[in-house]
Every structure is written in C-alpha cells, then in structure tokens.
Design an enzyme around this catalytic site. Sequence first.
Site, PDB file in Angstrom:
ATOM      1  N   SER A 181      13.617  56.913 105.007  1.00  0.00           N
ATOM      2  CA  SER A 181      14.626  57.907 105.357  1.00  0.00           C
ATOM      3  C   SER A 181      15.246  57.642 106.730  1.00  0.00           C
ATOM      4  O   SER A 181      15.717  56.550 106.968  1.00  0.00           O
ATOM      5  CB  SER A 181      13.996  59.297 105.261  1.00  0.00           C
ATOM      6  OG  SER A 181      14.989  60.227 104.984  1.00  0.00           O
TER       7      SER A 181
ATOM      8  N   LYS B  89      16.513  53.964 108.202  1.00  0.00           N
ATOM      9  CA  LYS B  89      17.708  53.550 108.961  1.00  0.00           C
ATOM     10  C   LYS B  89      17.217  52.775 110.183  1.00  0.00           C
ATOM     11  O   LYS B  89      17.736  51.718 110.540  1.00  0.00           O
ATOM     12  CB  LYS B  89      18.502  54.780 109.435  1.00  0.00           C
ATOM     13  CG  LYS B  89      18.871  55.800 108.329  1.00  0.00           C
ATOM     14  CD  LYS B  89      19.662  56.978 108.893  1.00  0.00           C
ATOM     15  CE  LYS B  89      19.513  58.301 108.163  1.00  0.00           C
ATOM     16  NZ  LYS B  89      19.862  58.404 106.796  1.00  0.00           N
TER      17      LYS B  89
ATOM     18  N   TRP C 298      21.251  62.619  97.596  1.00  0.00           N
ATOM     19  CA  TRP C 298      21.719  62.778  98.979  1.00  0.00           C
ATOM     20  C   TRP C 298      21.841  61.410  99.671  1.00  0.00           C
ATOM     21  O   TRP C 298      22.719  61.178 100.488  1.00  0.00           O
ATOM     22  CB  TRP C 298      20.718  63.675  99.712  1.00  0.00           C
ATOM     23  CG  TRP C 298      21.053  64.067 101.115  1.00  0.00           C
ATOM     24  CD1 TRP C 298      20.320  63.790 102.234  1.00  0.00           C
ATOM     25  CD2 TRP C 298      22.173  64.840 101.568  1.00  0.00           C
ATOM     26  NE1 TRP C 298      20.915  64.346 103.339  1.00  0.00           N
ATOM     27  CE2 TRP C 298      22.054  64.978 102.967  1.00  0.00           C
ATOM     28  CE3 TRP C 298      23.275  65.407 100.914  1.00  0.00           C
ATOM     29  CZ2 TRP C 298      22.988  65.680 103.733  1.00  0.00           C
ATOM     30  CZ3 TRP C 298      24.207  66.100 101.688  1.00  0.00           C
ATOM     31  CH2 TRP C 298      24.061  66.232 103.069  1.00  0.00           C
TER      32      TRP C 298
ATOM     33  N   HIS D 259      12.997  62.099  97.007  1.00  0.00           N
ATOM     34  CA  HIS D 259      13.120  61.450  98.310  1.00  0.00           C
ATOM     35  C   HIS D 259      11.745  61.389  98.978  1.00  0.00           C
ATOM     36  O   HIS D 259      11.236  62.412  99.432  1.00  0.00           O
ATOM     37  CB  HIS D 259      14.082  62.304  99.147  1.00  0.00           C
ATOM     38  CG  HIS D 259      14.326  61.789 100.512  1.00  0.00           C
ATOM     39  ND1 HIS D 259      15.061  60.659 100.760  1.00  0.00           N
ATOM     40  CD2 HIS D 259      13.930  62.254 101.725  1.00  0.00           C
ATOM     41  CE1 HIS D 259      15.119  60.460 102.066  1.00  0.00           C
ATOM     42  NE2 HIS D 259      14.442  61.410 102.674  1.00  0.00           N
TER      43      HIS D 259
HETATM   44  C1  GCU Z   1      18.070  64.403 106.215  1.00  0.00           C
HETATM   45  C2  GCU Z   1      19.219  63.527 106.629  1.00  0.00           C
HETATM   46  C3  GCU Z   1      19.057  62.095 106.126  1.00  0.00           C
HETATM   47  C4  GCU Z   1      17.692  61.568 106.487  1.00  0.00           C
HETATM   48  C5  GCU Z   1      16.620  62.531 106.030  1.00  0.00           C
HETATM   49  C6  GCU Z   1      15.204  62.162 106.447  1.00  0.00           C
HETATM   50  O1  GCU Z   1      18.104  64.616 104.841  1.00  0.00           O
HETATM   51  O2  GCU Z   1      20.396  64.114 106.165  1.00  0.00           O
HETATM   52  O3  GCU Z   1      20.058  61.263 106.655  1.00  0.00           O
HETATM   53  O4  GCU Z   1      17.518  60.292 105.957  1.00  0.00           O
HETATM   54  O5  GCU Z   1      16.863  63.809 106.574  1.00  0.00           O
HETATM   55  O6  GCU Z   1      14.998  61.472 107.420  1.00  0.00           O
HETATM   56  O7  GCU Z   1      14.281  62.645 105.781  1.00  0.00           O
END
Ligand code: GCU
Length: 401
Positions: A239, A243, A330, A380
């Site tokens: 997540s 990144k 998402w 997720h």
């Molecule tokens: C949120 C955010 C995402 C991210 C996620 C996470 O949903 O919008 O961009 O990847 O959190 O880190 O769990």
Amino acid sequence: MVRTLKCMLLTGLFSLFMGSLVAQEIVINYDESKIPAYELPDLLTLNNGQQVKNAVQWTEERRAEILEIFAQEMYGHIPARPAGLHFKQMSEEVVYNGLGLRKVVRIYLDEAEQHWFDVLIHLPKNAKKPVPMFAGLNFKGNDATLDERAGSRWPYELILKEGFGVATAWRDAIEPDGKDSKIEEAVSVCKDGGVRAWYNPGGDWGAISAWAWGLSCIYDYLAIDKAVDASRIAVIGHSRLGKTSLWAGANDTRFAMVVSNCSGCCGAAISRRVIGENFARIATSFPHWFTRAFDKYMNKEADFPADQHSLVALAAPRPLYIASATEDLWADPKGEWLAAVEVAPIYKLFGKTGVKSIYPAPDSPDMDGTVAYHVRTGKHDITAYDWQQYLDFAQKHGWGK
Ligand code: GCU
C-alpha cells in the site's frame, strides 16, 4: 475583540465552504468505460526528443531523467544518509523452536545517539551461508508485526523456513504518517517531529521519500551483517509502503529485487486511467506524502511529465514483482498490471522478459519473466499467499536455499 471574533468566524465559515467545494470537486470513477483517452509518456524518448537505443543509454541518461521527474514533481528529493550513521545490536533471541534468530538493531542517525530507529530482524538460525533478505517498513510498530504474524501480514515462520531473512522498521519511527500517527509512542527520531524536521529541515521531501531514506539506512546495516547476503536484499512494501518500496528501489539500486503489493495511486497504478484513487484525492488526503510541487497536478494526471510505468521501469533490470487484489478497486489492479506490461521494452534492452500480455486469472501468478504479477482473490492486504509468491519468485531467480 468582537471584530477579531467576527473575523475568525467568517474565515472559519469561508474555509469550511472552500473545503466542501474542494471535496465536491473530487470525483472518483470506478467505471472502465469512463476512463479518459490517454497516451502514456514514452519511456524510451529522452527529454531532448532522441530515442534510447540500448541499455547503457537507458541507465546513464533516461533513467536519471525519470528519477528526477519523480523527485522534483511527486515525492521530493532524498538526501544523503547522515555522516553519523551507526548501528548497535540491542537484543538477540532464538525463536520459533530454533527455526530463527530474532534481533533488534538500533540505527543511530547521529554520533551523539540522539536520533535513531529500531529494526526488527529475523534470520534462519541454521543457515550455512549468508541469507537473502526482504526489507520493508510496517504500519503499526515492530512488536505489532509479531502479532500480525498470525494474521499473515508478516508470516515469519514461512519466510524463515524458505531460507530467507526479513527486516522491518516502523514507518512512524522514521517519519510520522500525518495526523493519524501515534507519534507519542515513537520515542526515537519522532521526538523531534520525524526525520524531515530534524535532518535537512526545510528540504521539500515528502514522507514517502523519508521512508525510502529509512529503507536505505536499513540496507546500510544489512550490508555489514555477516549473516546476510548483501547482494540479495529485496525491498518490499504494501500500500503506501508499496509506493515507498518502488521509490526506494528506484533510488537505491543496491536493493536487488523490488516488490510492490497493492501500491495503487502514486505506486504502480497508471495515473492517466483516473480510476479508483486519483491525484486530487491523494494529494488532499495525504499531502504530507509528497513534495508541494505535486499539488499542481490535482485533476491533471495527463499533465504529469511521466506516469507510474516510468517509476516501475526504474526497477529494471532487477527482478520486479507487482501484485494486486481483486477487491482492491481503490488501487486499480488493472492499472497496476498495465504498468508491469509497459516496462517490457526496458527489460528487453537487458535481454530480459516482462509479463504476458493477457491479464492473469485471480491467484494465477505470471512469474516466468523478470517482471512478475499476480492478482490475489480478496481485499487490500498483504497475506501469506502474497509472500509465498514473492519467495517463489526470488527462488526462481536463484535466491534462497
Ligand atoms: C489509503 C490511500 C492509499 C494507500 C492506502 C494504504 O487507502 O488512499 O493511497 O495506499 O491508504 O496505505 O493503506
């Protein structure tokens, strides 16, 4: 006094009004048929318009251009590691019935030992030679990963049984994750508000860059640990930390493999698809992740001088694994896969292959090339299933027992 109050009230009402205006403007699309027509920036065209013809030109010229775009316009520049960086082992114990060694190493960021964060390391206990490793940050603290083991986010026994070690540190101990951070629980670097406030104050780097910087500090330690094979350290993240993993792997090529799990918007997902989370939403909800230059791209994905396939391409020619989950709309699973597809020409420059051109069925990993992809059934998350694929993939590339 009354006037000041009135003024404050009006300002408050105005910002509330503006806030709701901004919120209203952010439309989230989940419909593939509403994806705008787009063209991806060409990976192999240099800023001066010339074509990249070979691996040397990619590595020496184009790669640096793309890295600079992301440093300048999205995550901010990552400073060098501090001169005072040094390490101290704080504890060591045998765990899981003799399967592993668990140790805590403190990464001191200054000579005076005022700033530090802890890395939790698990190593296979009876390894005959230095072991390959996975290094990644965690969301809730190092101790929490021990509990999360059962929930499979950090399946330590599985990793150890396969002959790998794993190192993790709490992201908030390096840089707090905005207003939701449990900063008061972070006793180290965070007592000064995080590494960005203490080191290079005023530097315009977002939290994602700060976390990536922390991962490189972890590498610096692992490189001198005799139990570790420093030529086989993968950077991994889920997540927002996925990144981070892509960005850390792009900047620090000592990481010999890059794994991005459900990294989504500003991770592996193609931004120009504008489906699921988009630039306006991410820059509004998580402004602290980015450099301020990024704000100008809200609702303007097509103006960004690169796309996320460009970031993903910076992993080349190293083994790269991108993974999604079927219900994680998402994060745009299809967009994450497309980025994996798009980097094939870069791997080809090095005589390596990417993923197949057909979207794989759920739970059917495509890992024959140097780029791999799977979409797991479910939500997720990062699960033992995901980890098993990363371990298998690393083994295919000669890592492990
Ligand atoms: C949120 C955010 C995402 C991210 C996620 C996470 O949903 O919008 O961009 O990847 O959190 O880190 O769990």
